[in-house]
Enzyme design. Structure first.
Site, mmCIF file in Angstrom:
data_model
loop_
_atom_site.group_PDB
_atom_site.id
_atom_site.type_symbol
_atom_site.label_atom_id
_atom_site.label_comp_id
_atom_site.label_asym_id
_atom_site.label_seq_id
_atom_site.Cartn_x
_atom_site.Cartn_y
_atom_site.Cartn_z
ATOM 1 C CD GLU A 87 -2.928 -1.126 2.311
ATOM 2 O OE1 GLU A 87 -2.499 -0.656 3.385
ATOM 3 O OE2 GLU A 87 -4.050 -1.655 2.205
ATOM 4 C CD GLU A 118 4.560 -20.708 12.257
ATOM 5 O OE1 GLU A 118 4.597 -20.864 13.483
ATOM 6 O OE2 GLU A 118 3.656 -20.101 11.677
#
EC number: 4.2.1.126
Length: 304
Positions: A87, A118
């Site tokens: 963004e 992860e």
């Protein structure tokens, strides 16, 4: 760091006594409970105000010197980092490489869960190496429960390269420690749905990233007052916003604002500078460059 099979004591894994009858609540009671618990995200941000401010200052300093900001995480935490990075270019006209999100599992993990990745600390370190991170850069490791090996591996590798490191977690430091430059703890308590850190932990992380990236861009001169004068004019909505910003900050009509915007190659910041100082495009561009893109400082330099 706790062992991967010994996480039950972590704040993010505990059961919330207020939601122990969650499956028996009416729909309205469920909504009210979520609303009440989500209020804790605002309190958590307030408690973390000082490390957040420090993170903004250090990151802005690094980016002024040509450094980059990296968010790195897995699962929800990683996706939020990718979202915030994505963004920045349309909002602040930053170049895509300036703020980057690194997600365990890459692009595919944005839409399909790959939580098993992860657990690989070496993959986190490799991600740092692949992006050639240096002492000029800032690396923000995001892990709600604080224990994600992928994130810790990345932060350790980043420290070895001399980069500024920031840790964002939703557990207290006495449960999970981190050797970083800035340690941000967003303590929202146990989730309504035990262990589901996409809820309060995800919400408070998004709030923190909003503050961090926006605060950095403000310091970099991407904002004038509270207007996004570096907005990228790439569609009709943003073109309309650009014209409204010009009209609001000047005495121009919409038609005049549109003409000025085109003269400045659709740069709101440059258009304002040209209007307020009478400079042409090339001279305005140079003046902004001389003041690191800060419109207020550039205008003051002419009008002093």
């Amino acid at each position: 760091m706790p062992k991967l099979d010994e996480r039950g004591h972590l704040l993010t894994e505990q059961a919330n006594p207020k939601s122990q009858h969650l499956d028996q609540l009416t729909t309205l009671e469920l909504v009210d409970l979520f609303n009440h618990e989500d209020a804790r995200t605002i309190e958590a941000i307030a408690q973390a105000r000082e490390p957040l401010a420090t993170a903004i200052d250090l990151t802005a300093k690094a980016l002024r010197q040509g450094g980059r900001l990296f968010y790195i995480g897995a699962g929800t935490s990683g996706r939020l980092g990718v979202l915030d990075a994505a963004e920045c270019p349309p909002t602040f006209c930053s170049y895509p490489e300036q703020v980057q999100g690194i997600l365990a599992g890459g692009t595919e993990a944005l839409v399909r869960s790959s939580e098993g990745l992860e657990d690989r600390a070496d993959d986190g370190a490799a991600a740092i190496d692949n992006r050639q991170i240096t002492m000029l850069d800032v690396v923000v490791g995001i892990t709600a429960g604080g224990t994600t090996p992928y994130v810790h591996g990345a932060l350790q590798a980043a420290r070895q390269q001399g980069a500024t490191t920031i840790f964002i977690a939703c557990v207290p430091a006495d449960q999970v420690s981190a050797q970083v430059d800035v340690d941000i703890r967003l303590l929202v308590g146990p989730e309504v749905l035990a262990g589901s850190t996409r809820l309060k932990a995800g919400t408070v992380t998004k709030l923190a990233l909003n503050i961090l990236s926006t605060g950095v861009m403000v310091q970099l001169g991407k904002v004038y007052g509270n207007r996004m004068v570096d907005v990228a004019v790439t569609n009709k909505k943003l073109h309309d916003r650009a014209l409204r910003i010009l009209q609001d900050l000047t005495d121009l009509s919409r038609e005049e604002a549109g003409h000025l915007l085109e003269q400045s190659d659709r740069s709101v910041k440059l258009a304002l500078l040209m209007h307020w100082t009478g400079l042409g495009k090339e001279a305005g561009d140079q003046l902004l460059a001389d003041h690191q893109g800060n419109l207020r400082k550039a205008v003051s330099a002419v009008n002093k």
